[in-house]
Design an enzyme around this catalytic site. Structure first.
Site: not given
Length: 563
Positions: A27, A121-122, A288, A290, A292-293, A357, A376, A378, A389
């Site tokens: 990233r 991600s986020h 988020d 993508d 996954d969260r 993690t 997790e 997060s 996830k």
């Protein structure tokens, strides 16, 4: 098929020093990928070269993105370079969109060699935001180390600059390439279809549908935060499961996510929190960028801590047909996640794995049949249906539990606490720190807690005394392949079950360093389960600030985010 064969070109380049991926790929600021010549190309070549040449020839790869700015440009480069590097077929989501769980699902379903997900991600999107590239291997999980090794000595990359595809047209497109016997094939697939089929095989869709549409229907409010999840939420929760169309908001994927960080926590998902405060909705969720969260809120914006969420899911697995059929073979959590899951594992007589993690550690456990569910702190939870996830899967689990138990979110959580005790838990994020200052802070803190005298230390805060039981830099020996992961975070365990954890985050985008402090305190007495988290954890936080000197050493007065 195009008439003239498309030429394959080799371009000379030089390595970049800063292409070491974090826990979730590489990233960086979008401007780095967009503005630095060959930066994107080098990393894509490193990804492709990390796959053995024999395996690469004619194989299939999956490509998707969370829709953020620069994704379309990057997909075009990936297509041109995959063709030049001997990949036989690419399967790409419609308009380039695929959630991270969907990419993992498709890789496994079609037995692809791997997949590339373009996501940060986020992290914020847009020209001034962040961009990221993540590579998933054949099991659908993440991979890093080999890519970095290749990137350090890269001297050239291969590309077909004249190759153009249409991301908006579903179906197959074929191209003849110079010196290649077989045509290169691109398939644009529906972003939701294959993933939806998988979910249908896991859940009782008719039970969830009756919960969302019956006379006593549960009113839900789902915020896709203008990320990739919009099409999934509309298609699965609304079209398939009958939730009213107006129960899903921010479902149009935007390149800058509407100017907000697509981060599903109470700090950033403010419109969801406000909507839930009114009491009109019994269940709220956000995702988020993508997918996954996830964030779960109950009526009146009752917040479900992610560490509690995975423990509650574990305790209620029998409500899901998939687990009734396959059983549960053990649970996993990251070291920083609260020990709430451990108590459920103990009650169910199942193994509990405490990992660093990073989801790839869970992937190893799942592939070897040791672990069925993991999470997790997060805001990520998942199971062995894929190797990532999965936000929407988690939401469907929660809806299944609500339907089976005929209780609201808050009641389910409080009954769980009454049965297992409550793990008060919070995380402080200090973001954008000077990397040198952060490094030396962590180094000095490790020296403090490694000192022999520290393990016999007592800390008195107010009327409480905390006695250190154990202090260490966490390391993990993988029970599957014996590999050792060191320096995974500093942790201090106190005799009455409280914990402090300090970690430098590994998934930033070149925006300085992040130090996270986690505090946890266990409370068995149900009479004390309704206290304010910050009040309960105040003494522990005071100890953390004292021994780390984080405010003095970073010039900060407090964290950027408290979760």
């Amino acid at each position: 098929v195009s008439r003239l064969p498309i030429p394959v070109v080799t371009v000379q380049t030089a390595p970049f020093e800063d292409q070491k991926p974090g826990t979730n790929g590489l990233r960086r600021k979008t401007a780095v990928f967009e503005g630095r010549k060959n930066y994107l190309h080098n990393y894509i070549q490193s990804v492709l070269s990390s796959i053995d040449l024999r395996d690469r020839q004619g194989c299939t790869m999956v490509v998707g993105s969370d829709g953020r700015y620069f994704s379309r440009t990057a997909i075009e480069v990936i297509v041109q370079m995959a063709a030049a590097n001997g990949i036989g077929r690419l399967v790409i989501g419609h308009n380039g969109l695929l959630s991270t769980p969907a990419v993992s699902c498709i890789i496994r379903k079609i037995k692809a060699i791997g997949g590339i997900v373009l996501t940060a991600s986020h992290n914020p999107g847009g020209p001034g935001g962040d961009f990221g590239i993540k590579f998933n291997v054949a099991n659908g999980g993440g991979a890093m180390e080999k890519i970095y090794q290749v990137s350090r000595t890269l001297e050239e990359y291969a590309i077909c600059p004249d190759l153009r595809i249409d991301l908006s047209r579903l179906g197959r497109q074929e191209f003849d390439l110079e010196n290649k016997f077989k045509p290169f094939r691109v398939e644009i697939v529906d972003s939701v279809d294959i993933y939806l089929q998988l979910l249908r095989s896991i859940f009782d869709f008719s039970a969830i549908k009756s919960l969302l549409t019956g006379a006593d229907q549960l009113k839900i409010h789902i915020d896709a935060m203008n990320g990739v999840m919009g099409p999934y939420v509309r298609r699965i929760l609304c079209d398939e499961l009958g939730a009213p169309a107006n129960s899903a908001v921010n479902c149009v994927p935007l390149e800058d996510f509407g100017g907000q960080p697509p981060e599903p926590n109470p700090t950033y998902a403010t419109s969801l929190v406000e909507a839930m405060k009114g009491g009109e909705f019994g269940f709220g969720a956000a995702f988020d960028a993508d997918g996954d969260r996830y964030l779960i809120l109950g009526e009146n914006a009752f917040f479900v801590n992610p560490s509690d969420s995975v423990a509650i899911i574990a305790a209620n697995l029998s409500t899901i047909p998939y687990f009734r059929q396959h059983g549960a073979r053990g649970f996993g959590r990251s070291m920083a996640t609260s020990t709430a899951l451990d108590r459920v594992a103990k009650a169910m007589k199942l193994a509990l794995y405490e990992t660093p993690t990073g989801w790839r550690y869970f992937g190893n456990l799942m592939d070897s049949g040791r672990c069925s569910l993991c999470g997790e702190e997060s805001f990520g939870t998942g199971s062995d249906h894929i190797r990532e996830k999965d936000g929407l899967w988690s939401v469907l689990v929660w809806l299944s539990i609500i339907g089976a138990r005929k209780q609201g979110v808050e009641q389910i959580v409080r009954e769980h606490w009454a049965r297992f005790g409550r793990n008060y838990f919070c995380r402080f994020d200090y973001e954008g720190l000077d990397p040198r200052a952060a490094f030396y802070l962590m180094r000095d803190l490790e020296a403090v807690i490694s000192d022999k005298a520290f393990t016999s230390q007592k800390f008195a805060v107010g009327d409480r005394v905390f006695s250190v039981e154990k202090a260490e830099n966490f390391e993990y020996i993988d029970p599957v392949d014996g590999t050792v992961a060191r320096n995974q975070g500093l942790r201090i365990l106190f005799t009455e079950g409280s914990r402090l954890v300090f970690r430098m985050s590994g998934s930033g985008g070149g925006m300085g360093a992040t130090i996270r402090i986690y505090a946890e305190s266990f409370e068995r007495d149900p009479e004390r389960h309704s206290r304010e988290t910050q009040v309960v954890l105040g003494p522990l936080i005071a100890i953390a600030l004292k021994i780390s000197n984080i405010h003095e050493r970073t010039g900060r007065h407090g964290p950027n985010v408290i979760t």
